[in-house]
Scaffold this motif. Structure first.
Motif, PDB file in Angstrom:
ATOM      1  N   PRO A   7       0.747  -1.491  -0.119  1.00 28.77           N
ATOM      2  CA  PRO A   7       0.123   0.003   0.134  1.00 28.77           C
ATOM      3  C   PRO A   7       0.778   1.293   0.048  1.00 28.77           C
ATOM      4  O   PRO A   7       1.977   1.351   0.843  1.00 28.77           O
ATOM      5  N   THR A   8       0.516   2.192  -0.879  1.00 24.52           N
ATOM      6  CA  THR A   8       1.275   3.586  -0.878  1.00 24.52           C
ATOM      7  C   THR A   8       0.477   4.482  -0.233  1.00 24.52           C
ATOM      8  O   THR A   8       0.883   5.811  -0.140  1.00 24.52           O
ATOM      9  N   ASN A   9      -0.888   4.402   0.049  1.00 25.91           N
ATOM     10  CA  ASN A   9      -1.667   5.396   0.407  1.00 25.91           C
ATOM     11  C   ASN A   9      -2.593   4.921   1.567  1.00 25.91           C
ATOM     12  O   ASN A   9      -2.861   3.788   1.464  1.00 25.91           O
ATOM     13  N   ALA A  10      -2.663   5.426   2.507  1.00 26.45           N
ATOM     14  CA  ALA A  10      -3.430   5.158   3.852  1.00 26.45           C
ATOM     15  C   ALA A  10      -5.066   4.801   3.521  1.00 26.45           C
ATOM     16  O   ALA A  10      -5.316   3.677   4.196  1.00 26.45           O
ATOM     17  N   LYS A  11      -5.492   5.314   2.572  1.00 25.60           N
ATOM     18  CA  LYS A  11      -6.737   4.875   2.184  1.00 25.60           C
ATOM     19  C   LYS A  11      -7.103   3.518   1.625  1.00 25.60           C
ATOM     20  O   LYS A  11      -8.041   3.006   1.511  1.00 25.60           O
ATOM     21  N   GLU A  12      -5.929   2.951   0.992  1.00 29.04           N
ATOM     22  CA  GLU A  12      -6.117   1.456   0.635  1.00 29.04           C
ATOM     23  C   GLU A  12      -6.098   0.548   1.645  1.00 29.04           C
ATOM     24  O   GLU A  12      -6.265  -0.609   1.412  1.00 29.04           O
ATOM     25  N   ILE A  13      -5.635   0.961   2.973  1.00 24.88           N
ATOM     26  CA  ILE A  13      -5.967  -0.126   4.170  1.00 24.88           C
ATOM     27  C   ILE A  13      -6.834   0.205   5.426  1.00 24.88           C
ATOM     28  O   ILE A  13      -7.127  -0.489   6.326  1.00 24.88           O
ATOM     29  N   ILE A  14      -7.113   1.497   5.253  1.00 26.44           N
ATOM     30  CA  ILE A  14      -8.081   2.161   6.327  1.00 26.44           C
ATOM     31  C   ILE A  14      -9.430   2.407   5.892  1.00 26.44           C
ATOM     32  O   ILE A  14      -9.654   2.893   4.812  1.00 26.44           O
ATOM     33  N   LYS A  15     -10.404   1.643   6.660  1.00 25.14           N
ATOM     34  CA  LYS A  15     -11.595   1.609   6.290  1.00 25.14           C
ATOM     35  C   LYS A  15     -12.509   2.623   6.671  1.00 25.14           C
ATOM     36  O   LYS A  15     -12.200   3.602   7.610  1.00 25.14           O
ATOM     37  N   ASP A  16     -13.478   3.193   6.043  1.00 27.57           N
ATOM     38  CA  ASP A  16     -14.656   4.310   6.309  1.00 27.57           C
ATOM     39  C   ASP A  16     -15.874   3.902   5.819  1.00 27.57           C
ATOM     40  O   ASP A  16     -15.929   3.964   4.440  1.00 27.57           O
ATOM     41  N   PRO A  17     -16.831   3.399   6.581  1.00 28.16           N
ATOM     42  CA  PRO A  17     -16.717   3.620   8.039  1.00 28.16           C
ATOM     43  C   PRO A  17     -16.036   2.450   8.738  1.00 28.16           C
ATOM     44  O   PRO A  17     -15.596   1.373   8.181  1.00 28.16           O
ATOM     45  N   MET A  18     -15.609   2.737  10.241  1.00 27.90           N
ATOM     46  CA  MET A  18     -15.149   1.533  11.073  1.00 27.90           C
ATOM     47  C   MET A  18     -16.089   0.924  11.761  1.00 27.90           C
ATOM     48  O   MET A  18     -17.175   1.665  12.121  1.00 27.90           O
ATOM     49  N   ILE A  19     -16.122  -0.409  12.065  1.00 31.75           N
ATOM     50  CA  ILE A  19     -17.297  -1.048  12.766  1.00 31.75           C
ATOM     51  C   ILE A  19     -16.418  -1.462  14.098  1.00 31.75           C
ATOM     52  O   ILE A  19     -15.566  -2.141  14.100  1.00 31.75           O
ATOM     53  N   LEU A  20     -17.256  -0.817  15.123  1.00 34.79           N
ATOM     54  CA  LEU A  20     -16.602  -0.944  16.386  1.00 34.79           C
ATOM     55  C   LEU A  20     -17.484  -1.728  17.558  1.00 34.79           C
ATOM     56  O   LEU A  20     -17.590  -1.563  18.493  1.00 34.79           O
ATOM     57  N   GLU A  21     -18.311  -2.694  16.973  1.00 33.77           N
ATOM     58  CA  GLU A  21     -19.312  -3.531  17.722  1.00 33.77           C
ATOM     59  C   GLU A  21     -18.596  -4.142  18.983  1.00 33.77           C
ATOM     60  O   GLU A  21     -19.339  -4.583  19.793  1.00 33.77           O
ATOM     61  N   PHE A  22     -17.458  -4.723  18.658  1.00 37.39           N
ATOM     62  CA  PHE A  22     -16.677  -5.471  19.719  1.00 37.39           C
ATOM     63  C   PHE A  22     -16.510  -4.663  21.109  1.00 37.39           C
ATOM     64  O   PHE A  22     -16.087  -5.168  22.007  1.00 37.39           O
ATOM     65  N   LEU A  23     -16.555  -3.405  21.012  1.00 41.42           N
ATOM     66  CA  LEU A  23     -16.361  -2.418  22.336  1.00 41.42           C
ATOM     67  C   LEU A  23     -17.558  -2.739  23.160  1.00 41.42           C
ATOM     68  O   LEU A  23     -17.208  -2.373  24.368  1.00 41.42           O
TER      69      LEU A  23
END
Length: 337
Positions: free
Chosen positions: A164-180
């Motif tokens: 990956p050369t760009n953060a958007k290639e691995i960072i999701k939007d939205p993020m799912i935090l149901e495990f919290l």
């Protein structure tokens, strides 16, 4: 005389390794058994004039004969999965030993070939357990990555065909935090969300993207008499850069973006080594105005990412609706600019 601890540890390591290999070998043989059963069923049902009717008859008859003697592992549902397994993976050599039958049960139900290839590549690369794979499928990981990437790019990164050369290639939007375990209807403070993330740090790092490691919480920076505290500092070994995470429990404002930009600038000037890539900043927020984000940041911005978070697992329909909404926002922002 005393037994050397190093000697005992060596022997225990050998035993543990052998047991792990034996377990994996047995599980792979079970996977191949189900594949061969599926092959026999599929090839036999092709001889029937009415294939659908004959296929149902064949599976029910086999289950009736096998289940009383061999148990629930040969129920009609299981035999149907065997047939579907062979149809999804018709080449025996393509059945991989590192995946358990529970992994394959999840892969089988994915109809889209490229989507299935993505989850298989990610499972292999990240060594996901069957439970982690199931969670990523249920949280629509593939669809979320497609919000800011094309299919070929997502697959190439998953298969390690490119870094990956760009953060958007691995960072999701939205993020799912149901495990919290936080209820979306409840009121909570940023410190509560931060504490929950630290408690479930392994799950959070898995959700935020590939290659992340934890560095610090509430990192203090001192600027000429003023103290500031960064919620989370991570490091990404794939992008080779620091990642600053700021947590907001309300809609994103331009002041929030300015605050994060200051933290990013600080790390770039005082923490980053020459061989490392520029620092990335992520704002987790409940909602955001993409037009405000684009106008506040420089046109060529690659350092600040605003990502919404959900405290529940979305359905596929909810995700599709979100994708449509985001695309409409992008069009609107394009018109404004």
């Amino acid at each position: 005389m005393h037994l050397k601890k190093e000697l005992l540890q060596q022997i225990l390591t050998v035993i543990s390794t052998a047991r792990d290999k034996a377990t994996k070998s047995v599980d792979h043989e079970r996977v191949l058994m189900y594949w061969n059963i599926g092959k026999i069923i599929f090839e036999e049902e092709q001889h029937g004039k009415n294939r659908a009717a004959y296929g149902d008859f064949l599976i029910k008859s086999l289950s009736k004969e096998l289940q009383p003697e061999l148990g629930s592992g040969f129920s009609t549902r299981q035999l149907q999965l065997c047939r579907q397994f062979f149809r999804r993976f018709p080449i025996a050599n393509a059945v991989r030993s590192q995946f358990s039958w529970t992994h394959y049960r999840s892969f089988i139900r994915i109809e889209h070939e490229e989507k299935r290839a993505f989850y298989m590549a990610e499972t292999e690369k990240n060594n996901w357990t069957a439970r982690q794979l199931e969670r990523q499928i249920n949280s629509q990981l593939f669809g979320r990555l497609l919000l800011s990437n094309d299919i070929s790019s997502v697959l190439a990164v998953a298969r390690k065909e490119k870094l990956p050369t760009n953060a958007k290639e691995i960072i999701k939007d939205p993020m799912i935090l149901e495990f919290l375990g936080l209820k979306r209807e409840s009121a909570y403070y940023e410190k509560d969300l931060e504490s929950a993330i630290i408690t479930h740090l392994q799950e959070f790092l898995l959700e935020i993207g590939n290659g992340f490691a934890f560095i610090a919480r509430q990192k203090r920076i001192h600027l000429e008499g003023d103290d500031f505290f960064i919620d989370l500092v991570l490091y990404n070994r794939l992008l080779q850069c620091f990642v600053i995470v700021e947590i907001k429990t309300q809609k994103l404002s331009h002041e929030d973006i300015g605050q994060l930009q200051m933290y990013v600038n600080y790390f770039d000037r005082f923490e980053k080594q020459d061989f490392e890539s520029p620092t990335i900043g992520i704002i987790l927020c409940t909602d955001k105005n993409d037009a405000v984000v684009k106008i506040t940041l420089p046109e060529n911005n690659k350092s600040i990412i605003a990502s919404k978070y959900h405290l529940y697992l979305p359905t596929e329909q909810q995700l599709i609706a979100e994708v449509k909404k985001e695309l409409e926002k992008i069009d609107t922002v394009g018109d404004l600019l």
